[in-house]
Design a protein around this motif. Structure first.
Motif, mmCIF file in Angstrom:
data_model
loop_
_atom_site.group_PDB
_atom_site.id
_atom_site.type_symbol
_atom_site.label_atom_id
_atom_site.label_comp_id
_atom_site.label_asym_id
_atom_site.label_seq_id
_atom_site.Cartn_x
_atom_site.Cartn_y
_atom_site.Cartn_z
ATOM 1 N N LEU A 114 -41.972 20.076 -84.106
ATOM 2 C CA LEU A 114 -40.873 20.545 -84.950
ATOM 3 C C LEU A 114 -40.953 19.902 -86.328
ATOM 4 O O LEU A 114 -41.428 18.781 -86.479
ATOM 5 C CB LEU A 114 -39.529 20.202 -84.314
ATOM 6 C CG LEU A 114 -39.243 20.842 -82.959
ATOM 7 C CD1 LEU A 114 -37.897 20.361 -82.425
ATOM 8 C CD2 LEU A 114 -39.284 22.355 -83.048
ATOM 9 N N ASN A 115 -40.431 20.637 -87.310
ATOM 10 C CA ASN A 115 -40.356 20.085 -88.658
ATOM 11 C C ASN A 115 -38.978 19.445 -88.881
ATOM 12 O O ASN A 115 -38.114 19.501 -87.999
ATOM 13 C CB ASN A 115 -40.676 21.150 -89.715
ATOM 14 C CG ASN A 115 -39.678 22.297 -89.742
ATOM 15 O OD1 ASN A 115 -38.469 22.116 -89.583
ATOM 16 N ND2 ASN A 115 -40.188 23.506 -89.956
ATOM 17 N N LEU A 152 -36.559 20.373 -90.504
ATOM 18 C CA LEU A 152 -35.469 21.357 -90.546
ATOM 19 C C LEU A 152 -35.131 21.884 -89.158
ATOM 20 O O LEU A 152 -34.214 22.693 -89.005
ATOM 21 C CB LEU A 152 -35.848 22.519 -91.477
ATOM 22 C CG LEU A 152 -36.178 22.120 -92.917
ATOM 23 C CD1 LEU A 152 -36.666 23.327 -93.707
ATOM 24 C CD2 LEU A 152 -34.974 21.467 -93.590
ATOM 25 N N GLY A 153 -35.893 21.452 -88.145
ATOM 26 C CA GLY A 153 -35.642 21.883 -86.774
ATOM 27 C C GLY A 153 -36.456 23.081 -86.328
ATOM 28 O O GLY A 153 -36.359 23.504 -85.187
ATOM 29 N N GLY A 154 -37.273 23.628 -87.226
ATOM 30 C CA GLY A 154 -38.119 24.773 -86.884
ATOM 31 C C GLY A 154 -39.512 24.332 -86.470
ATOM 32 O O GLY A 154 -39.822 23.142 -86.401
ATOM 33 N N ARG A 155 -40.361 25.324 -86.205
ATOM 34 C CA ARG A 155 -41.749 25.057 -85.833
ATOM 35 C C ARG A 155 -42.478 24.418 -87.014
ATOM 36 O O ARG A 155 -42.329 24.837 -88.159
ATOM 37 C CB ARG A 155 -42.427 26.368 -85.444
ATOM 38 C CG ARG A 155 -43.876 26.216 -84.986
ATOM 39 C CD ARG A 155 -44.536 27.562 -84.736
ATOM 40 N NE ARG A 155 -44.552 28.429 -85.910
ATOM 41 C CZ ARG A 155 -45.409 28.319 -86.927
ATOM 42 N NH1 ARG A 155 -46.321 27.383 -86.919
ATOM 43 N NH2 ARG A 155 -45.361 29.157 -87.944
ATOM 44 N N GLU A 204 -45.061 23.892 -89.627
ATOM 45 C CA GLU A 204 -46.027 24.772 -90.273
ATOM 46 C C GLU A 204 -47.248 23.986 -90.733
ATOM 47 O O GLU A 204 -47.206 22.765 -90.859
ATOM 48 C CB GLU A 204 -45.368 25.486 -91.461
ATOM 49 C CG GLU A 204 -44.271 26.438 -91.020
ATOM 50 C CD GLU A 204 -43.645 27.206 -92.172
ATOM 51 O OE1 GLU A 204 -44.153 27.135 -93.310
ATOM 52 O OE2 GLU A 204 -42.627 27.869 -91.918
ATOM 53 N N GLU A 227 -40.978 22.441 -94.418
ATOM 54 C CA GLU A 227 -41.364 23.208 -93.242
ATOM 55 C C GLU A 227 -42.630 22.668 -92.576
ATOM 56 O O GLU A 227 -42.891 22.941 -91.406
ATOM 57 C CB GLU A 227 -41.573 24.685 -93.605
ATOM 58 C CG GLU A 227 -40.326 25.361 -94.125
ATOM 59 C CD GLU A 227 -40.045 25.099 -95.611
ATOM 60 O OE1 GLU A 227 -38.990 25.571 -96.092
ATOM 61 O OE2 GLU A 227 -40.848 24.424 -96.295
ATOM 62 N N HIS A 263 -43.283 16.790 -90.360
ATOM 63 C CA HIS A 263 -42.950 16.560 -88.951
ATOM 64 C C HIS A 263 -41.593 15.875 -88.809
ATOM 65 O O HIS A 263 -41.232 14.986 -89.582
ATOM 66 C CB HIS A 263 -44.041 15.700 -88.307
ATOM 67 C CG HIS A 263 -44.035 15.743 -86.824
ATOM 68 N ND1 HIS A 263 -43.083 15.089 -86.065
ATOM 69 C CD2 HIS A 263 -44.852 16.360 -85.942
ATOM 70 C CE1 HIS A 263 -43.329 15.300 -84.784
ATOM 71 N NE2 HIS A 263 -44.399 16.075 -84.682
#
Length: 125
Positions: free
Chosen positions: A5-6, A8-11, A13, A100, A103
């Motif tokens: 996860l990044n 921001l809480g997303g996958r 990139e 994004e 980590h």
């Protein structure tokens, strides 16, 4: 294994494949127990940051062919150690951060507010 996860809480990139970056040289700022430096902050390097890093003893701009490292130039993306990013911010030489591709483990060292303050594309008024 769960996807990384990044901040921001997303996958997480990809940070860069040219130059190839990351502790695991997978293009991402992934980390693990063997990554003692926590190479988790995806930055866009600047001449000012490269000069500071060289002054502090980590010359990132000089090619090291024995490590298949061509050297960084301003504008390159690179997975930077979280503590070095924090130090650069304290020295007013922090590069921009690609949130994004940074980590989530970075947040154990660098506050999210500081990362947001240096986020790529932010206006520096």
């Amino acid at each position: 294994m769960d996807p990384a996860l990044n901040v921001l809480g997303g996958r997480l990139e990809t940070c860069s494949t040219a130059p190839l970056t990351g502790f695991f040289r997978d293009g991402c700022c992934n980390t693990g127990p063997e990554d003692q430096g926590r190479h988790t902050v995806c930055v866009i390097v600047t001449a000012e940051f490269l000069a500071l890093s060289k002054y502090l003893g980590n010359d990132l701009s000089t090619a090291r062919p024995e490590f298949r490292f061509a050297g960084l130039k301003p504008g390159d993306r690179w997975c930077l150690c979280a503590a070095r990013f924090l130090q650069a911010a304290q020295e007013f030489a922090a590069p921009e951060v690609v949130l994004e591709a940074t980590h989530a483990r970075t947040l154990e060292i660098v506050p999210l507010e500081l990362l947001h303050a240096h986020a790529a594309g932010q206006h520096k008024d």
